[in-house]
Design a protein around this motif. Structure first.
Motif, short mmCIF file in Angstrom:
data_model
loop_
_atom_site.label_atom_id
_atom_site.label_comp_id
_atom_site.label_asym_id
_atom_site.label_seq_id
_atom_site.Cartn_x
_atom_site.Cartn_y
_atom_site.Cartn_z
N VAL B 148 0.87 -1.18 0.00
CA VAL B 148 0.00 0.00 0.00
C VAL B 148 0.90 1.23 0.00
N ASP B 149 0.57 2.16 -0.87
CA ASP B 149 1.38 3.36 -0.98
C ASP B 149 1.09 4.26 0.22
N MET B 150 1.94 4.14 1.24
CA MET B 150 1.72 4.88 2.49
C MET B 150 2.24 6.31 2.36
N MET B 151 1.36 7.27 2.55
CA MET B 151 1.80 8.67 2.48
C MET B 151 2.74 9.00 3.64
N PHE B 152 2.51 8.34 4.80
CA PHE B 152 3.34 8.69 5.95
C PHE B 152 4.76 8.13 5.85
N SER B 153 5.02 7.28 4.84
CA SER B 153 6.38 6.80 4.67
C SER B 153 7.17 7.66 3.69
N GLU B 154 6.50 8.66 3.12
CA GLU B 154 7.20 9.58 2.20
C GLU B 154 8.08 10.52 3.01
N PRO B 155 9.24 10.91 2.46
CA PRO B 155 10.11 11.85 3.19
C PRO B 155 9.45 13.22 3.31
N PHE B 156 9.58 13.82 4.47
CA PHE B 156 8.99 15.14 4.68
C PHE B 156 9.95 15.99 5.52
N PRO B 157 10.23 17.19 5.18
CA PRO B 157 9.71 17.88 3.99
C PRO B 157 10.34 17.35 2.71
N ALA B 158 9.72 17.69 1.58
CA ALA B 158 10.17 17.12 0.32
C ALA B 158 11.60 17.55 0.00
N GLY B 159 11.95 18.79 0.30
CA GLY B 159 13.30 19.27 0.03
C GLY B 159 13.97 19.77 1.30
N THR B 160 15.26 19.58 1.38
CA THR B 160 16.00 20.11 2.53
C THR B 160 17.22 20.87 2.01
#
Lengths: 86, 170
Positions: B148-160
């Motif tokens: 399942v494509d988990m949104m909470f496993s995406e890196p945040f923030p997108a850019g550093t």
């Protein structure tokens, strides 16, 4: 649990029907069958059209196995293991 | 992802001691590079197409043709470390799915639903949004991990602001 009557259900809605049969062939007819099985059906990989032995309806079959033995005179008894395809 | 809500019909057949009704899983695999989705059924309900060399079996549901292919679904096990991944393996004898998959770049998405054989137009349950990852093909099968494509496993923030992306700052 291995107790009580089994809980039974179908796996699929259609399945091949097994059929066993035996025919008497001459040596020439047996050679023709072997060529048909090897070259035309690619050793049984392809289906072929025949008549349902129960009611003579046209059906498609696949040969699962074939064996033959010498019978009386110059005849051969060819045993066929077939399946009628859905 | 929606909850699996099952009907009274399904429950009756699932708990019956004997039943002729078959549960059919229908899978729709999509990709932005595909003109039309790959639709797979786990049941050879009827003949869909006959060619000179082959007969294609499958299931018709809501006007769509789902092609029958033998499918093995390994469900996730329930362990202390959390659920393991789910894996799907589809028969690839004709090589068509395997060659298609190898040409694609990017993730495949898969929705899964099941119907009963006595009414293939009524969907009993739907799992709409899986992602297929780690897709592997060989001459006999195509297999993939189903996640399942988990949104909470995406890196945040997108850019550093790091030396690699903003070297002028350092």
């Amino acid at each position: 649990m291995d107790a009580g009557p089994a809980k039974v259900r179908r796996k699929t809605t259609s399945a091949p029907r097994p059929v066993m049969g035996q025919v008497l062939l001459t040596g020439t007819q047996l050679e023709t069958f072997k060529l048909f099985h090897r070259d035309s059906l690619l050793d049984g990989a392809l289906r072929f059209s025949w008549l349902d032995p129960e009611n003579d309806d046209p059906v498609e079959m696949r040969i699962l196995g074939a064996s033959w033995t010498a019978s009386d005179g110059n005849l051969y008894a060819l045993s066929l293991e077939l399946e009628i395809l859905p | 992802m929606t909850e699996a809500v099952t009907s009274i019909d399904f429950t009756r057949h699932a708990f019956a001691s004997e039943t002729g009704v078959v549960t059919i899983f229908l899978m729709t695999i999509t990709h932005e590079g595909l003109d039309q989705p790959i639709m797979v059924s786990t049941d050879p309900t009827q003949r869909l197409e006959e060619t000179s060399s082959d007969v294609i079996y499958g299931t018709v549901s809501r006007g769509n043709q789902f092609i029958y292919l033998p499918v093995v679904l390994e469900l996730p096990s329930d362990t202390e470390e959390g659920p393991k991944i789910m894996r799907i393996t589809i028969d690839n004898v004709s090589q068509q799915i395997g060659s298609t998959v190898r040409q694609m770049v990017g993730p495949f998405r898969m929705s899964c639903e099941f119907v009963l054989s006595d009414d293939t137009d009524t969907v009993m349950a739907t799992w709409p949004d899986y992602v297929l990852t780690n897709v592997r093909t060989n001459e006999m099968t195509v297999s993939a991990e189903v996640v399942v494509d988990m949104m909470f496993s995406e890196p945040f923030p997108a850019g550093t602001f790091n030396p690699a992306e903003f070297p002028g700052l350092f």
